[in-house]
Design a protein around this motif. Structure first.
Motif, mmCIF file in Angstrom:
data_model
loop_
_atom_site.group_PDB
_atom_site.id
_atom_site.type_symbol
_atom_site.label_atom_id
_atom_site.label_comp_id
_atom_site.label_asym_id
_atom_site.label_seq_id
_atom_site.Cartn_x
_atom_site.Cartn_y
_atom_site.Cartn_z
ATOM 1 N N ASP A 176 -3.282 16.520 -7.076
ATOM 2 C CA ASP A 176 -2.554 15.416 -7.705
ATOM 3 C C ASP A 176 -3.402 14.162 -7.866
ATOM 4 O OD1 ASP A 176 -2.752 14.848 -5.021
ATOM 5 O OD2 ASP A 176 -0.621 14.438 -4.713
ATOM 6 N N HIS A 177 -4.718 14.332 -8.049
ATOM 7 C CA HIS A 177 -5.602 13.197 -8.279
ATOM 8 C C HIS A 177 -6.043 13.165 -9.742
ATOM 9 C CE1 HIS A 177 -6.956 12.691 -3.789
ATOM 10 N NE2 HIS A 177 -5.642 12.642 -3.960
ATOM 11 N N ALA A 178 -6.407 11.980 -10.205
ATOM 12 C CA ALA A 178 -6.913 11.799 -11.568
ATOM 13 C C ALA A 178 -8.414 11.545 -11.516
ATOM 14 C CB ALA A 178 -6.202 10.633 -12.254
ATOM 15 N N ILE A 179 -9.150 12.183 -12.422
ATOM 16 C CA ILE A 179 -10.586 11.939 -12.586
ATOM 17 C C ILE A 179 -10.838 11.757 -14.076
ATOM 18 C CG2 ILE A 179 -12.902 12.906 -12.361
ATOM 19 C CD1 ILE A 179 -11.967 14.383 -9.873
ATOM 20 N N GLY B 267 -1.416 7.289 -6.258
ATOM 21 C CA GLY B 267 -0.571 7.315 -5.078
ATOM 22 C C GLY B 267 0.515 6.270 -5.035
ATOM 23 N N SER B 268 0.719 5.537 -6.117
ATOM 24 C CA SER B 268 1.769 4.513 -6.126
ATOM 25 C C SER B 268 2.090 4.150 -7.568
ATOM 26 C CB SER B 268 1.291 3.263 -5.377
ATOM 27 O OG SER B 268 0.260 2.607 -6.097
ATOM 28 N N GLY C 232 1.472 18.369 -1.194
ATOM 29 C CA GLY C 232 1.995 17.009 -1.126
ATOM 30 C C GLY C 232 3.420 16.893 -1.638
ATOM 31 N N ALA C 233 4.154 15.936 -1.039
ATOM 32 C CA ALA C 233 5.553 15.726 -1.435
ATOM 33 C C ALA C 233 5.705 14.668 -2.515
ATOM 34 C CB ALA C 233 6.388 15.325 -0.218
ATOM 35 N N GLY C 234 4.714 13.797 -2.667
ATOM 36 C CA GLY C 234 4.758 12.807 -3.738
ATOM 37 C C GLY C 234 5.856 11.782 -3.618
ATOM 38 N N THR C 235 6.247 11.426 -2.403
ATOM 39 C CA THR C 235 7.383 10.511 -2.238
ATOM 40 C C THR C 235 7.094 9.103 -2.750
ATOM 41 O OG1 THR C 235 6.643 10.078 0.032
ATOM 42 C CG2 THR C 235 8.356 11.737 -0.272
ATOM 43 N N ARG C 236 5.818 8.742 -2.872
ATOM 44 C CA ARG C 236 5.501 7.375 -3.294
ATOM 45 C C ARG C 236 5.752 7.147 -4.781
ATOM 46 N NH1 ARG C 236 -0.413 6.515 -0.964
ATOM 47 N NH2 ARG C 236 -0.548 8.703 -1.588
ATOM 48 N N LEU C 237 6.076 8.216 -5.522
ATOM 49 C CA LEU C 237 6.464 8.056 -6.920
ATOM 50 C C LEU C 237 7.925 8.466 -7.125
ATOM 51 C CD1 LEU C 237 3.330 9.245 -8.942
ATOM 52 C CD2 LEU C 237 4.041 6.923 -8.376
ATOM 53 N N PRO D 19 9.739 -5.026 -7.176
ATOM 54 C CA PRO D 19 8.524 -5.719 -7.604
ATOM 55 C C PRO D 19 7.336 -4.761 -7.532
ATOM 56 C CG PRO D 19 9.704 -6.974 -5.915
ATOM 57 C CD PRO D 19 10.316 -5.619 -5.953
ATOM 58 N N ARG D 20 6.460 -4.825 -8.504
ATOM 59 C CA ARG D 20 5.312 -3.922 -8.523
ATOM 60 C C ARG D 20 4.424 -4.110 -7.292
ATOM 61 N NH1 ARG D 20 0.758 -4.723 -11.306
ATOM 62 N NH2 ARG D 20 1.673 -6.314 -12.654
ATOM 63 N N GLU D 21 4.377 -5.317 -6.766
ATOM 64 C CA GLU D 21 3.535 -5.591 -5.595
ATOM 65 C C GLU D 21 4.049 -4.896 -4.331
ATOM 66 O OE1 GLU D 21 5.644 -9.783 -4.152
ATOM 67 O OE2 GLU D 21 3.624 -9.800 -5.007
ATOM 68 N N ARG D 22 5.280 -4.394 -4.359
ATOM 69 C CA ARG D 22 5.829 -3.673 -3.204
ATOM 70 C C ARG D 22 5.637 -2.165 -3.322
ATOM 71 N NH1 ARG D 22 9.690 -6.258 -0.148
ATOM 72 N NH2 ARG D 22 9.366 -4.456 1.251
ATOM 73 N N SER D 23 4.812 -1.727 -4.260
ATOM 74 C CA SER D 23 4.619 -0.291 -4.474
ATOM 75 C C SER D 23 4.172 0.433 -3.214
ATOM 76 C CB SER D 23 3.583 -0.055 -5.585
ATOM 77 O OG SER D 23 4.074 -0.459 -6.840
ATOM 78 N N GLY D 24 3.357 -0.225 -2.411
ATOM 79 C CA GLY D 24 2.854 0.411 -1.209
ATOM 80 C C GLY D 24 3.901 0.645 -0.145
#
Length: 368
Positions: A126-129, A286-287, A22-27, A347-352
């Motif tokens: 890159d997932h959290a559990i 993911g965001s 994964g490239a992780g571009t969303r962070l 804005p945090r609501e635009r994270s997606g």
């Protein structure tokens, strides 16, 4: 238990297969092409890659992990696994990213030739559990189905209507396996109203992209349902260069592999799919919104890390990591990230929506 002891016992050895492409571009800008999010310390004291390795380390019945990554991150992968106190059974370096069906196939063909009964626990790096013990209970429940030739996925019990995840419709239990269910259907990432409707049925789980199946079963279904993927990966594996540290599949053969996910190539087509619903505190991180939800927040419902002050604010995520200090006044529900190579304010609501911004910025900087 040693690997030899496990292979001589009644149960198949489980090989963790860690996907690290994964490239992780969303962070962005914390996660960048050279150091995507799996190599970052986002939660706790270990990187996400190291947390993934640790979930099965030193547990009976589990082999050393197989890692599928790219040449660009070879040094990071090796160093982080070593720093986690582990050692990979093999590290596959994809000549180019071809999505998850091909990445898993590289490990499956390699493994099928060495341990015919081996099971593969496929996990993104890159997932959290949060609840690892619940994860292992789910693995134990899934094992008999996987040994019987089923391709088992782990369905995450949803906590809210999420538009960023795919869903799995859960059917009746398999005979004599009350915790393992038939898969009725896979559902694409839905709009909000549909997500709410799916949650309301009580029959749907999030698709977390974690699987348990035998190498033999995966290869068989790949050759039946996605022969073009199978042909390319089989040829790439047979002609691979193995220098003892890394396995480099043949580039020309692997280039013929279609870029397709395991869901599209196999899981949505096979009649061997099964699902184990599980509540284990899972997130794909993911965001920025997801990261804000996972971290401990202060009395203002905000998070400040590094040289940052959030004065008279609420619901903010402010991170300074190598960039200029940040001071905010009266901000609400925002993300502000300051690094040496980029600054993000939104804005945090635009994270997606950040993927488009990150890709445009990386293209302008010549880093994509």
């Amino acid at each position: 238990m040693s690997q030899n002891d496990a292979m001589q016992g009644a149960e198949a050895l489980i090989y963790p297969v860690i996907l690290s492409g994964g490239a992780g571009t969303r962070l962005w800008p914390l996660s960048r092409p050279d150091t995507p999010k799996q190599f970052l310390t986002l939660l706790g004291t270990r990187t996400m890659m190291q947390e993934t390795v640790a979930r099965t380390a030193d547990r009976a019945g589990f082999a050393a992990p197989l890692v599928v990554s790219g040449e660009r991150h070879v040094a990071l992968v090796a160093r982080q696994i070593r720093e986690a106190g582990s050692e990979a059974a093999a590290i596959f370096l994809e000549p180019e990213g071809r999505n998850t069906a091909g990445a898993i196939a590289l490990a499956a063909y390699w493994l099928a030739e060495r341990d015919a009964e081996a099971l593969m626990l496929v996990m993104p790096s890159d997932h959290a559990i949060a609840d690892v013990e619940s994860f292992h209970r789910a693995i134990a429940a899934a094992r008999p189905a996987a040994e019987a030739g089923r391709l088992v996925t782990f369905g995450i019990r949803p906590t809210h209507a999420e538009t960023g995840y795919g869903y799995i419709e859960v059917g009746g239990a398999l005979p004599d396996m009350r915790d393992v269910h038939h898969v009725v259907a896979f559902v694409e990432k839905p709009p909000l109203e549909k997500a709410r409707a799916l949650i309301g049925t009580g029959r749907h789980c999030w698709n977390g992209g974690i699987f348990l199946f035998s190498a033999r079963a995966y290869v068989a279904e790949l050759e039946r349902l996605a022969p073009d993927v199978a042909d390319a990966c089989r040829a790439a594996t047979r002609a691979a260069q193995d220098d003892g540290d890394y396995i480099r599949p043949d580039a020309a053969a692997f280039a013929a592999c279609p870029s397709i996910s395991i869901d599209y190539a196999i899981m949505e087509k096979t009649d061997r799919a099964a699902v184990v619903p599980v509540d284990m505190g899972w997130s794909d991180v993911g965001s920025w919104q997801a990261l804000w939800a996972l971290k401990e927040r202060d009395g203002q419902d905000s998070i400040c890390e590094g040289a940052a002050i959030d004065m008279d604010g609420h619901g903010n995520l402010v991170i300074v990591d190598g960039g200029p200090p940040v001071g905010t006044m009266g901000m609400r529900d925002c993300v502000i990230v300051s690094t040496a190579s980029g600054v993000l304010v939104m804005p945090r609501e635009r994270s997606g929506d950040i993927r488009a911004l990150a890709e445009a910025m990386l293209k302008r900087l010549g880093e994509s």
